[in-house]
Design an enzyme around this catalytic site. Structure first.
Site, short mmCIF file in Angstrom:
data_model
loop_
_atom_site.label_atom_id
_atom_site.label_comp_id
_atom_site.label_asym_id
_atom_site.label_seq_id
_atom_site.Cartn_x
_atom_site.Cartn_y
_atom_site.Cartn_z
N GLY A 250 0.81 -1.21 0.00
CA GLY A 250 0.00 0.00 0.00
C GLY A 250 0.85 1.26 0.00
N ASP A 251 1.94 1.25 0.76
CA ASP A 251 2.85 2.40 0.79
C ASP A 251 3.49 2.60 -0.58
OD1 ASP A 251 2.28 2.27 3.53
OD2 ASP A 251 4.03 1.00 3.90
#
Length: 301
Positions: A250-251
């Site tokens: 996600g990052d």
């Protein structure tokens, strides 16, 4: 300049075993370690995309020194506040069939040290980007996101918030350029079970009414859905490949989206690059690399 904030960085120590049996001595088959924290992850992937960033946050002790030295390169400026006591946390990830995680608390952060962070935020100027991501240590006030964003209120700063529950909800009044909830986090925010794409789109637009400019919803193995500032819907799927690691995906998607928009000012391209970065991390043992990202970009339509 792009600034990332990681309030509670860590060294993630990954140990692999054939099996884990409690009550006896277990022997690993391999070990790895990574410098962790959502903001740090964003900075590291931005560096792979040839974008410079400044990593802000708190570090302490010998582990803090290792984190700072480990991520510093010609694309990452480390400007952490060194705490007077304690050590930056070591999180243990046990992979033995099932995955077990032990996440530590981290060092104590004094009010005077928070003031030093706020002073650094005062340097942010019009045209900069600020990424605030991750959970809040239990030694800082739970309104810390709001207090940080208040420091740059009135400046033309592109704000990116990747957080959950009250942290995210209370950040919306500052009109963040991008937020990245997943399906579960949207369900928690609106206290309802969100299942269908129509529901996701509806609640993403509700988040826009509350202040978010762009809402990027990560859907795991189903890909991602973006509702952009003009109300347009964009979708990206996932690529076929062996998933090795989902931590940091996600990052990586956030970093790719920021870089894509920075380069092309195009939301479809930003989503494509973000998705390539998220997939690249999933297919590697660590974070996305430039080579893997470029390879996957060729596979997205």
């Amino acid at each position: 300049m792009i600034y990332t904030v990681t309030l509670n960085p860590s060294i993630d120590y990954v140990v692999r075993l054939d099996s884990l049996v409690t009550g006896i001595t277990n022997r690993t088959t391999s070990e790895e370690y990574y410098y962790g924290g959502k903001g740090i992850n964003v900075s590291c992937v931005l560096a792979e995309l040839d974008l410079e960033s400044t990593a802000l946050g708190f570090v302490a002790g010998f582990t803090g020194e290792a984190i700072e030295k480990g991520i510093r390169n010609d694309k990452i400026i480390t400007d952490f506040i060194k705490l007077k006591s304690g050590i930056s946390r070591i999180n243990i990830k046990i992979k033995a069939g099932e995955e077990t995680e032990i996440n530590c608390q981290g060092p104590n952060i004094e009010p005077s040290e928070l003031d030093r962070l706020f002073a650094k935020l005062n340097r942010i100027e019009d045209g900069d980007t600020l990424v605030i991501a991750g959970s809040v240590p239990n030694t800082v006030p739970d309104d810390i996101y709001e207090r940080m964003l208040e420091k740059i209120k009135g400046k033309k700063v592109r704000i990116v918030v990747d957080a959950t529950k009250k942290l995210l909800r209370n950040s919306l009044k500052y009109k963040p350029f991008l937020i990245k909830p997943n399906r579960q986090e949207i369900s928690e925010l609106f206290e309802t079970e969100v299942k269908t794409e129509q529901q996701i789109e509806f609640y993403a637009k509700e988040l826009q009414k509350m202040g978010a400019i762009n809402v990027l919803v990560s859907l795991g193995h189903e890909g991602a859905l973006l509702i952009d500032e003009f109300g347009e819907k964009h979708k990206a799927g996932v690529l076929k490949g062996k998933v090795i690691n989902t931590v940091g995906s996600g990052d990586s998607m956030v970093a790719g989206f920021i870089a894509g928009y920075e380069k092309e000012k195009s939301y479809p391209y930003a989503l494509k690059l973000g998705s390539a970065c998220g997939n690249a991390t999933a297919f590697l043992s660590g974070l996305a690399t430039k080579e893997k990202i470029n390879e996957l970009m060729q596979k997205f339509n």
